[in-house]
Design an enzyme around this catalytic site. Structure first.
Site, mmCIF file in Angstrom:
data_model
loop_
_atom_site.group_PDB
_atom_site.id
_atom_site.type_symbol
_atom_site.label_atom_id
_atom_site.label_comp_id
_atom_site.label_asym_id
_atom_site.label_seq_id
_atom_site.Cartn_x
_atom_site.Cartn_y
_atom_site.Cartn_z
ATOM 1 N N ASP A 388 0.854 -1.171 0.000
ATOM 2 C CA ASP A 388 0.000 0.000 0.000
ATOM 3 C C ASP A 388 0.900 1.233 0.000
ATOM 4 O OD1 ASP A 388 -2.173 1.624 0.072
ATOM 5 O OD2 ASP A 388 -2.833 1.083 2.083
ATOM 6 N N ASP A 663 -6.751 -4.803 3.509
ATOM 7 C CA ASP A 663 -5.567 -5.557 3.080
ATOM 8 C C ASP A 663 -5.623 -7.030 3.467
ATOM 9 O OD1 ASP A 663 -4.109 -3.335 1.976
ATOM 10 O OD2 ASP A 663 -3.791 -2.642 4.022
ATOM 11 N N ASN A 752 26.819 -41.834 10.463
ATOM 12 C CA ASN A 752 25.766 -40.909 10.043
ATOM 13 C C ASN A 752 25.480 -39.867 11.118
ATOM 14 O OD1 ASN A 752 23.553 -40.246 8.080
ATOM 15 N ND2 ASN A 752 22.296 -40.713 9.863
ATOM 16 N N ASP A 756 25.992 -35.878 10.854
ATOM 17 C CA ASP A 756 24.892 -34.950 11.141
ATOM 18 C C ASP A 756 25.328 -33.879 12.143
ATOM 19 O OD1 ASP A 756 23.081 -36.099 9.423
ATOM 20 O OD2 ASP A 756 22.274 -37.478 10.920
#
Length: 917
Positions: A388, A663, A752, A756
Site C-alpha cells: 500500500d 488488506d 551418520n 549430522d
C-alpha cells in the site's frame, strides 16, 4: 497421486466452493447496504423494526438470539499440544519413527535410542520457536475501544418513570441491529450504521479504502435547519445522489462502517448490521480457513518426495543384494535399516527449524516479529513486493506543502490568514487544520494572544464546504477569514488580491480568477489537496454573523497539502531493486496522488490500472497486464487479492505489505503477508510477519535474512543428498564383491550421526554476497541433478579406499573385515565432513570463501574424533580397530584428490547449469 497432493487438491476444491459462497454473501451484504442507504430514515426504522427512542431490553435479548453477538471471525492460536503433534507430520520424522519402531522390535536398542533422540530434538526445537512466536503475536492484539454509547429503553414496568437515563456505554459485542448509538471524536465505529443526524462528522476510512484523507459523513435528508439557499443546493445534491447511486457502499455519505474511526464532529446513527453481516465481517470471513501453500511449503514438499522416492527404491535393492550374496537375511535387514537412516536427511527438520529460528531471532533485532517460521524463506524468495502507499512510501501524515497567492507565488500572508482561521475555529481540528497549525512560529509572529480576539464563527457544513471565523485585530474593524473548497470560496468572492492590489469584478478580475482555478486544478492533478483562502473587513458591530454574510469576499490564495514520501523510501526502493525485487503499489487511493508519490521516490511506472478497469478484465487479460503495471489504484480488497493470485499464477513469489482491513485478503493470499503492530486486528491475524516499524528498509534487511536462511537450508539438502547418494552407490558396489558387510549397521549409524553433528552449525554459516543479491526459489529438479552429478565423486574415492584396504592391507576375508570397515569408516566420515566446505560456496573454499567459525570448529572436531575413534575403547565396543600409520598418508592423498576433483567438477557444473546452490 501423492497423498498430500491429493489432499491439497481437495482443499483447493473446498476452498473454491467456500469462496463462491463467501462472494455470494458479500454481494448480498453490499446490496443490503445500498438499499438501506437509499431509504429515507423513516423507512430505515421500519425496515429494522426500531425507533429513534431505541430498543427495549427485551427486544435486545431477542435480537441477540437471532443475530448473535457483534463479533468478527478470527483464527485462534493452536493449543500447545496440537502444535507438537503438527510437527510430527513431517515425512522424514515419520520415516524415523517407523525405523525406530522396527529397530525396537528387532531388539536393536542402541539404534532405537539414536533415532529417538533425532526425532525428539527436531520436534521440540520447532515447537519451542513456533510457540514463542504465537504468544508474541497474540500479545499484539489490542482493542482500541471496547465500548459503544447506545440509547436503550428501560424495562416496560419503569417506562412511566420520569427523567430516565437511556444513554449508556456497553461492550461492542452487545450491539444489535436497530440500536441507536452516538458517535463522537475518537470513537471507533462499532458496527455498520446509517446516520440519523450529524454535525461536522469526519470519518477516517483508510483502514477500509486506503485513502489517507478523512471523508465527511452526513444524511442528505437532515437539512431542514439550513438556510434557503443551502436547501436549494441540498435538493440538487439529493437528486444527484439518487440518480447516480454508487455501486460501492463505502462511497455512500450516510453510511459508516465497522473498523473506521471518527476524526472530528459527532453523530447519531442506527445500527443496520453487526458481526459477520458487516462489511468488515465479510472481509474477515475471507481470511479464515484453508491457507494456500507458500513457495516454501511447495519447495520442501517437492524435495521431500524426491528423497522419499529415492529411499524407497534403494533400500529394497540394498536388502536383496546383501541377503542374496551374504545369505544372512537378518544382517541384511538390519544393514538396510541402517542404510535407510543414512539416506534419510533426519536432520532436515532440525536444520530447517534452526535456520528459521536463527533468522527469526536476527530479524527481531530489526524490529520484526515472525509469526510463521516458514515465511522467512518466502521473504527471501520474494521477487515482487506489493505494498500500500499510505504509511509505507508516505509518512501517513498530511503536511502543508504550499501556500500561494493568486499569482502562484509563495505568500506568507496566505499562511497567516489560514493559520488564524484554523487556530480560532471551535471543536476538534481536522487533518488539514493540524497541518496548518504545525507552523507554530506564525502564532508568535502574529502575536495572536495580544493582537487578536475571536468575535464569531460560521461553522463548516458539507453543502457550503467552507467555514469562516470573525476576529478583531484593532478597535476599527472586524476581519472575516474564510477557507474551504476552491469552487465554494471563489463563489463568494467579488474581489481578488493581486500584487498587493485589490481588483474588483472586471474582465481583469475574471482572468485572475480563472488563472487561480487553473492553478488549483494543476495542483490537484499533481496529487495535492487544495483549499482556498479569502477575507473581507467590516466595521465594528454587535451583530451575530450568519451564512448570509459570506459574500463580497476578496480572494487571497491557495493552500496545498500532501502526504509526503518518507525520507527512507528512495533508499529502501533502491535496496529492494538491487536485490532483484520489483515493487508494485496496490492502493485504494486515487491514481493521481499515487503517481506523484511514485515519482518522488524514484519508482518508475509504465502503466496504471484502476479497480474499475480490473473489474471488467478476464483472468487471462489481467495476468498479462499485471506484468507491466506498477501502480494499481482505487482497488477493492478482493481486487488486491486477485492481482496477487494473478502474479503468483505467472510464477512469481509475491509478498504483500499492508495494515488495513482492506488488506486482509491480500495478506492471506500472498506467499508472505507483512503487517505492522499498529495495524488492525484482522490485518495482524492475516500476516505472517509483523513489523514494529512500518519501513521498507526493515523489509530489505528481512529479505537478506530470508535468503541467508534459504542458502543454509539448501546447503544442507545438497550436501546430504549428494553424500547419501554417493554412499549408497558405494554400498551397492561393495556389497556386490565383498564376502562381508562393508560396514556394520551400528557403525553406519554412528558415522551418520557424527556427520549430522558436523552439519548442526550450518545455520550459523554465512553466505557469499553474490548469492544474496538474487532472488532464490526452490528447484527440486536442480537438487536431483546436483545429487546425480556430485554424489558419485565420493564413490570414486570410496572405491579407491576399498582397493587400498583389499590389496595393500589384505583386508579381504571375514577374519579381517574389522580392518576394512575401520578404513572405510574413517575415509567415509572425513570425506563427507570435508565436502561441507566444498559445497557451501561456488568459490574456492579456504581461499576465496571461508566458512564461519562455528562451521570450522564443528567440522574439525568431528574429523578429529573420526580419526581417534578406532583407537579408543568406544571404537573397540563397536568393532573398529586401530589403523596402521601408513594408512593416513593414503588418506591425506585421498582427501586432497577428492577436494581437487570436486572443485573441477564444480567449475564445469556452474558453467553448464549456471548455478551451484
Amino acid at each position: 497421486m501423492k497423498p498430500e497432493i491429493y489432499k491439497d487438491s481437495i482443499n483447493k476444491e473446498n476452498t473454491k466452493k467456500e469462496s463462491t459462497k463467501k462472494e455470494s454473501i458479500k454481494l448480498e451484504i453490499r446490496n443490503y447496504l445500498l438499499k438501506i442507504s437509499s431509504f429515507a430514515i423513516e423507512q430505515v426504522f421500519t425496515e429494522l423494526e426500531t425507533s429513534p427512542k431505541g430498543l427495549s431490553i427485551e427486544e435486545v435479548e431477542e435480537r441477540v438470539k437471532k443475530y448473535g453477538k457483534n463479533d468478527i471471525a478470527r483464527e485462534k492460536p493452536l493449543p500447545w499440544y496440537w502444535m507438537i503433534l503438527n510437527n510430527f507430520k513431517n515425512p522424514f520424522i515419520l520415516i524415523l519413527v517407523v525405523i525406530g519402531i522396527v529397530s525396537y522390535l528387532t531388539e536393536d536398542i542402541r539404534a532405537t535410542i539414536v533415532v529417538s533422540m533425532m526425532v525428539i530434538i527436531s520436534v521440540l526445537m520447532r515447537f519451542m520457536q513456533e510457540y514463542r512466536s504465537s504468544r508474541a503475536a497474540e500479545a499484539l492484539r489490542v482493542m482500541v475501544r471496547t465500548t459503544a454509547t447506545v440509547k436503550r429503553l428501560p424495562k416496560e414496568e419503569t417506562l412511566q418513570q420520569k427523567k430516565i437515563k437511556t444513554k449508556k456505554d456497553i461492550p461492542l459485542e452487545e450491539l444489535v441491529p436497530g440500536d441507536i448509538i452516538y458517535l463522537s471524536a475518537g470513537d471507533m465505529i462499532p458496527a455498520d450504521v446509517r446516520l440519523i443526524r450529524s454535525k461536522d462528522l469526519f470519518i477516517s476510512q483508510s483502514a477500509l479504502t486506503g485513502e489517507s484523507m478523512p471523508v465527511e459523513k452526513y444524511d442528505v435528508s437532515d437539512l431542514k435547519d439550513l438556510t434557503d439557499s443551502s436547501q436549494e443546493n441540498t435538493k440538487k445534491d439529493q437528486n444527484v445522489r439518487l440518480q447516480n447511486p454508487s455501486q460501492n457502499p463505502l462511497e455512500m455519505n450516510n453510511l459508516c462502517f465497522m473498523g473506521t474511526s471518527v476524526i472530528s464532529g459527532f453523530g447519531k446513527a442506527v445500527v443496520i448490521a453487526t458481526g459477520a453481516r458487516t462489511h468488515f465481517g465479510s472481509l474477515a470471513k475471507n481470511i479464515i480457513g484453508y491457507r494456500p501453500q507458500t513457495s516454501f511449503d511447495k519447495g520442501i514438499n517437492s524435495v521431500t518426495w524426491i528423497l522419499i522416492n529415492f529411499i524407497m527404491v534403494m533400500i529394497p535393492i540394498v536388502f536383496l543384494i546383501n541377503g542374496i550374496l551374504k545369505g544372512d537375511w537378518k544382517d541384511a535387514f538390519l544393514f538396510s535399516l541402517a542404510v535407510a537412516v543414512g539416506l534419510t536427511p533426519e536432520m532436515l527438520p532440525m536444520i530447517v527449524t534452526a535456520n528459521l529460528a536463527k533468522g527469526a531471532v536476527a530479524m527481531s533485532r530489526f524490529k520484526v516479529i515472525v509469526k510463521r517460521l516458514n515465511s522467512i524463506q518466502s521473504l527471501g524468495a520474494m521477487n515482487i513486493l506489493c505494498t500500500d502507499k499510505t504509511g509505507t512510501l508516505t509518512q501517513d501524515k498530511i503536511i502543508l506543502e504550499k501556500y500561494l497567492n493568486a499569482s502562484g507565488e509563495d505568500s506568507v500572508r496566505v499562511l497567516e490568514l489560514g493559520f488564524l482561521n484554523s487556530y480560532f475555529q471551535s471543536g476538534l481540528k481536522n487533518m488539514l487544520d493540524l497541518a496548518i497549525l504545525d507552523h507554530a512560529q506564525i502564532k508568535y509572529e502574529l502575536n495572536i494572544h495580544e493582537d487578536y480576539k475571536k468575535i464569531d464563527e460560521i461553522p463548516f457544513d458539507f453543502l457550503r464546504k467552507r467555514m469562516t471565523i470573525v476576529v478583531r485585530k484593532d478597535e476599527e474593524e472586524h476581519l472575516l477569514i474564510c477557507k474551504g473548497s476552491v469552487d465554494e470560496v471563489i463563489h463568494i468572492c467579488s474581489h481578488i488580491e493581486h500584487n498587493d492590489k485589490i481588483i474588483s469584478e472586471t474582465a481583469n478580475h475574471t482572468n485572475h480568477i480563472h488563472s487561480s482555478i487553473e492553478l488549483a486544478n494543476k495542483l490537484s492533478a499533481d496529487g495535492f489537496r487544495v483549499i482556498a483562502v479569502a477575507y473581507k473587513t467590516l466595521p465594528l458591530n454587535n451583530k451575530s454573523y450568519t451564512v448570509k454574510d459570506e459574500q463580497n469576499f476578496t480572494f487571497l490564495g491557495l493552500m496545498a497539502f500532501l502526504d509526503p514520501p518518507k525520507e527512507t523510501a528512495i533508499e529502501a526502493i533502491k535496496i529492494l531493486q538491487e536485490h532483484s525485487i520489483q515493487v508494485k503499489i496496490l492502493t485504494g487511493d486515487n491514481d493521481i496522488v499515487t503517481k506523484r508519490i511514485c515519482e518522488e521516490v524514484n519508482l518508475s511506472f509504465q502503466n496504471v490500472l484502476l479497480g474499475s478497469d480490473i473489474e471488467n478484465m478476464t483472468d487471462e487479460i489481467l495476468s498479462t497486464q499485471v506484468e507491466d503495471t506498477t501502480v494499481f489504484a482505487k482497488l477493492t480488497p478482493l481486487q488486491k487479492a486477485r492481482i496477487i493470485k494473478s502474479l503468483q499464477g505467472n510464477g512469481h513469489i509475491v509478498g504483500y505489505l499492508g495494515d488495513g482491513i482492506n488488506d486482509a485478503p491480500a495478506l492471506r493470499d500472498a506467499d508472505v503477508g507483512i503487517s505492522v503492530d499498529s495495524a488492525t486486528d484482522i490485518a495482524r491475524e492475516s500476516a505472517d510477519i509483523i513489523l514494529l516499524e512500518k519501513s521498507l528498509l526493515v523489509l530489505g534487511e528481512g529479505v537478506i535474512k530470508g535468503r541467508e536462511v534459504y542458502g543454509n537450508i539448501i546447503k544442507y539438502i545438497k550436501m546430504t543428498t549428494s553424500s547419501n547418494f554417493g554412499n549408497v552407490f558405494s554400498v551397492l558396489i561393495a556389497s556386490a564383491f565383498l564376502p562381508f558387510l562393508p560396514m556394520l549397521p551400528l557403525q553406519l549409524l554412528i558415522q551418520n550421526l557424527l556427520y549430522d553433528f558436523s552439519q548442526l552449525s550450518i545455520p550459523w554459516d554465512k553466505m557469499d554476497k553474490e548469492f544474496l543479491r538474487k532472488t532464490r526459489r526452490w528447484d527440486p529438479k536442480g537438487i536431483a541433478k546436483f545429487m546425480v552429478f556430485i554424489g558419485p565423486i565420493s564413490s570414486i574415492f570410496d572405491i579407491t579406499t576399498f582397493i587400498l584396504m583389499w590389496t595393500v592391507y589384505q583386508a579381504n576375508s571375514i577374519a579381517s573385515q574389522a580392518l576394512f570397515q575401520s578404513g572405510w569408516f574413517v575415509e567415509g566420515l572425513l570425506s563427507q565432513t570435508l565436502i561441507v566446505h566444498m559445497i557451501r560456496t561456488k568459490k574456492i573454499p579456504f581461499f576465496q570463501s571461508i566458512a564461519s567459525l562455528p562451521v570450522i570448529i564443528t567440522t574439525t572436531i568431528i574429523m578429529g574424533f573420526g580419526i581417534y575413534l578406532p583407537f579408543s575403547e568406544l571404537g573397540t565396543a563397536v568393532q573398529l580397530i586401530p589403523l596402521p600409520g601408513s594408512y593416513f598418508l593414503f588418506l591425506l592423498l585421498t582427501l586432497v584428490s577428492y577436494c581437487a576433483l570436486t572443485q573441477l567438477i564444480k567449475i564445469w557444473y556452474i558453467k553448464k547449469f549456471k548455478s551451484w546452490l
